[in-house]
Design an enzyme around this catalytic site. Structure first.
Site, PDB file in Angstrom:
ATOM      1  N   ALA A 209      53.499  27.318  -7.842  1.00 46.04           N
ATOM      2  CA  ALA A 209      54.804  27.830  -7.411  1.00 46.04           C
ATOM      3  C   ALA A 209      55.643  26.767  -6.698  1.00 46.04           C
ATOM      4  CB  ALA A 209      54.611  29.042  -6.514  1.00 46.04           C
TER       5      ALA A 209
ATOM      6  N   GLU B 207      54.144  16.626 -15.903  1.00 43.63           N
ATOM      7  CA  GLU B 207      54.127  17.968 -15.309  1.00 43.63           C
ATOM      8  C   GLU B 207      53.502  18.941 -16.313  1.00 43.63           C
ATOM      9  OE1 GLU B 207      58.129  19.089 -14.316  1.00 43.63           O
ATOM     10  OE2 GLU B 207      57.606  21.188 -13.942  1.00 43.63           O
TER      11      GLU B 207
ATOM     12  N   HIS C  66      52.309  23.044 -17.039  1.00 34.10           N
ATOM     13  CA  HIS C  66      52.224  24.471 -16.701  1.00 34.10           C
ATOM     14  C   HIS C  66      51.377  25.153 -17.755  1.00 34.10           C
ATOM     15  CE1 HIS C  66      55.224  23.829 -13.698  1.00 34.10           C
ATOM     16  NE2 HIS C  66      55.956  23.208 -14.597  1.00 34.10           N
ATOM     17  N   VAL C  67      50.430  25.936 -17.293  1.00 33.82           N
ATOM     18  CA  VAL C  67      49.532  26.641 -18.217  1.00 33.82           C
ATOM     19  C   VAL C  67      50.336  27.656 -19.038  1.00 33.82           C
ATOM     20  CG1 VAL C  67      47.542  28.196 -18.325  1.00 33.82           C
ATOM     21  CG2 VAL C  67      47.573  26.314 -16.657  1.00 33.82           C
ATOM     22  N   SER C  68      51.205  28.386 -18.360  1.00 28.79           N
ATOM     23  CA  SER C  68      52.014  29.407 -19.036  1.00 28.79           C
ATOM     24  C   SER C  68      53.330  28.804 -19.515  1.00 28.79           C
ATOM     25  CB  SER C  68      52.295  30.562 -18.071  1.00 28.79           C
ATOM     26  OG  SER C  68      53.118  30.122 -17.002  1.00 28.79           O
TER      27      SER C  68
ATOM     28  N   ASN D  22      50.219  20.012 -11.897  1.00 29.43           N
ATOM     29  CA  ASN D  22      50.663  21.392 -12.023  1.00 29.43           C
ATOM     30  C   ASN D  22      50.881  21.881 -10.600  1.00 29.43           C
ATOM     31  OD1 ASN D  22      51.115  24.080 -12.279  1.00 29.43           O
ATOM     32  ND2 ASN D  22      49.412  24.489 -13.678  1.00 29.43           N
TER      33      ASN D  22
ATOM     34  N   ARG E 114      59.267  33.548 -18.835  1.00 28.05           N
ATOM     35  CA  ARG E 114      58.920  34.424 -17.718  1.00 28.05           C
ATOM     36  C   ARG E 114      60.159  34.680 -16.847  1.00 28.05           C
ATOM     37  NH1 ARG E 114      53.565  32.221 -15.064  1.00 28.05           N
ATOM     38  NH2 ARG E 114      53.684  34.297 -14.112  1.00 28.05           N
TER      39      ARG E 114
ATOM     40  N   TYR F 258      47.325  33.325 -17.706  1.00 26.54           N
ATOM     41  CA  TYR F 258      46.765  32.001 -17.441  1.00 26.54           C
ATOM     42  C   TYR F 258      45.454  31.719 -18.186  1.00 26.54           C
ATOM     43  CZ  TYR F 258      50.251  31.954 -13.728  1.00 26.54           C
ATOM     44  OH  TYR F 258      51.435  31.985 -13.037  1.00 26.54           O
TER      45      TYR F 258
ATOM     46  N   HIS G 118      58.872  25.167  -8.198  1.00 24.26           N
ATOM     47  CA  HIS G 118      60.199  25.765  -8.133  1.00 24.26           C
ATOM     48  C   HIS G 118      60.841  25.664  -6.755  1.00 24.26           C
ATOM     49  CE1 HIS G 118      58.397  27.309 -11.751  1.00 24.26           C
ATOM     50  NE2 HIS G 118      57.509  28.002 -11.061  1.00 24.26           N
TER      51      HIS G 118
ATOM     52  N   ARG H 175      61.346  30.802 -12.528  1.00 23.73           N
ATOM     53  CA  ARG H 175      60.351  29.818 -12.980  1.00 23.73           C
ATOM     54  C   ARG H 175      60.959  28.776 -13.911  1.00 23.73           C
ATOM     55  NH1 ARG H 175      55.428  32.032 -11.202  1.00 23.73           N
ATOM     56  NH2 ARG H 175      55.544  34.290 -11.137  1.00 23.73           N
TER      57      ARG H 175
ATOM     58  N   PRO I  30      49.073  25.736  -5.459  1.00 25.76           N
ATOM     59  CA  PRO I  30      48.563  27.010  -4.988  1.00 25.76           C
ATOM     60  C   PRO I  30      48.178  27.982  -6.088  1.00 25.76           C
ATOM     61  CG  PRO I  30      50.903  26.759  -4.495  1.00 25.76           C
ATOM     62  CD  PRO I  30      50.403  25.434  -4.935  1.00 25.76           C
ATOM     63  N   ASN I  31      47.080  28.656  -5.837  1.00 25.22           N
ATOM     64  CA  ASN I  31      46.537  29.732  -6.680  1.00 25.22           C
ATOM     65  C   ASN I  31      45.855  29.247  -7.949  1.00 25.22           C
ATOM     66  OD1 ASN I  31      47.389  31.967  -4.982  1.00 25.22           O
ATOM     67  ND2 ASN I  31      49.462  31.367  -5.558  1.00 25.22           N
TER      68      ASN I  31
ATOM     69  N   ARG J 144      42.604  34.970 -12.333  1.00 26.05           N
ATOM     70  CA  ARG J 144      43.915  35.479 -11.956  1.00 26.05           C
ATOM     71  C   ARG J 144      44.758  35.732 -13.203  1.00 26.05           C
ATOM     72  NH1 ARG J 144      48.226  30.769 -10.800  1.00 26.05           N
ATOM     73  NH2 ARG J 144      49.955  31.992  -9.992  1.00 26.05           N
TER      74      ARG J 144
HETATM   75  C1  DHK Z   1      51.420  28.238 -12.274  1.00 25.88           C
HETATM   76  C2  DHK Z   1      51.867  28.978 -11.225  1.00 25.88           C
HETATM   77  O1  DHK Z   1      51.046  29.303 -10.226  1.00 25.88           O
HETATM   78  C3  DHK Z   1      53.236  29.522 -11.185  1.00 25.88           C
HETATM   79  O2  DHK Z   1      53.736  29.656  -9.878  1.00 25.88           O
HETATM   80  C4  DHK Z   1      54.201  28.711 -12.033  1.00 25.88           C
HETATM   81  C5  DHK Z   1      52.329  27.745 -13.328  1.00 25.88           C
HETATM   82  C6  DHK Z   1      53.631  28.499 -13.419  1.00 25.88           C
HETATM   83  C7  DHK Z   1      51.585  27.615 -14.662  1.00 25.88           C
HETATM   84  O3  DHK Z   1      52.012  28.174 -15.664  1.00 25.88           O
HETATM   85  O4  DHK Z   1      50.574  26.911 -14.688  1.00 25.88           O
HETATM   86  O5  DHK Z   1      55.443  29.364 -12.102  1.00 25.88           O
END
Ligand code: DHK
Length: 149
Positions: free
Chosen positions: A77, A98, A100-102, A74, A107, A23, A80, A111, A10-11, A18
Site C-alpha cells: 500500500a 516495481e 505488483h502481484v495483482s 513491491n 481494482r 494475491y 500509493h 491503486r 506491508p501485508n 490473504r
Molecule cells: C499489494 C498490496 O498490498 C496493495 O496495497 C497494492 C499490491 C497492490 C500487489 O498487487 O502486490 O495496492
C-alpha cells in the site's frame, strides 16, 4: 555475483493466506525460493526482505546504496502513499523494478497512482507472484556482470 534486493511492503508477509482470489496461494517464502533458484542461473545473488514499516523499507533502500546492483520492490500500500520511499529510491543509482502481484489497474481507483512509478525503470502488475521472477529476468539484462538467459 551482483546482488538484487527484493523488497516487500506491508501485508505481503501474508501472501498465500490473504485474499487468495486476488494475491494467489503462493507464499513469500515460495517467492524467495523461486527468486534464489532463478538468480543462481542468471548470475544474480538475491536478498528478499519484507517489512510492515515504512521507515524500515527506507533504511533498507539506503543500505542498498553501494551494496546492491538493483532493487525489485513491491511496496504494498505504500506504493500509493509514500513519498519517503520514492525519495529513498531516487537516491539509489541502480535499476529499480516495481512489482505488483495483482493488476492494480483493474481494482480501486486509488491503486492506480504509484509514487514509486516516478522512479521505476519498469513496472510489472497482474502476473501473480511470477512477477518477481519476470522482474529478475529483466534485472539480468540491466545489471553488469549478470548472465541474461
Ligand atoms: C499489494 C498490496 O498490498 C496493495 O496495497 C497494492 C499490491 C497492490 C500487489 O498487487 O502486490 O495496492
Amino acid at each position: 555475483m551482483p546482488k538484487i534486493l527484493i523488497l516487500n511492503g506491508p501485508n505481503l508477509n501474508l501472501l498465500g493466506a490473504r485474499q487468495p482470489e486476488i494475491y494467489g496461494r503462493e507464499t513469500l517464502d515460495d517467492v524467495a525460493a523461486a527468486c534464489a533458484s532463478l538468480g543462481t542461473s542468471l548470475g544474480l545473488d538475491t536478498d528478499l526482505r519484507q517489512s510492515n514499516h515504512e521507515g524500515q523499507l527506507v533504511d533498507w533502500i539506503q543500505e542498498a546504496r553501494g551494496t546492491a546492483a538493483g532493487i525489485v520492490i513491491n511496496p504494498g500500500a505504500y506504493t500509493h502513499t509514500s513519498i519517503a520511499i520514492l525519495d529513498a529510491l531516487n537516491a539509489f543509482d541502480g535499476p529499480v523494478i516495481e512489482v505488483h502481484v495483482s493488476n492494480v489497474h483493474r481494482r480501486e481507483d486509488f491503486r492506480r497512482h504509484s509514487y514509486v512509478s516516478l522512479r521505476a525503470d519498469g513496472v510489472i502488475a497482474g502476473f501473480g507472484t511470477e512477477g518477481y521472477t519476470l522482474a529478475l529476468r529483466r534485472m539480468a539484462s540491466l545489471v553488469p556482470g549478470a548472465k541474461p538467459g
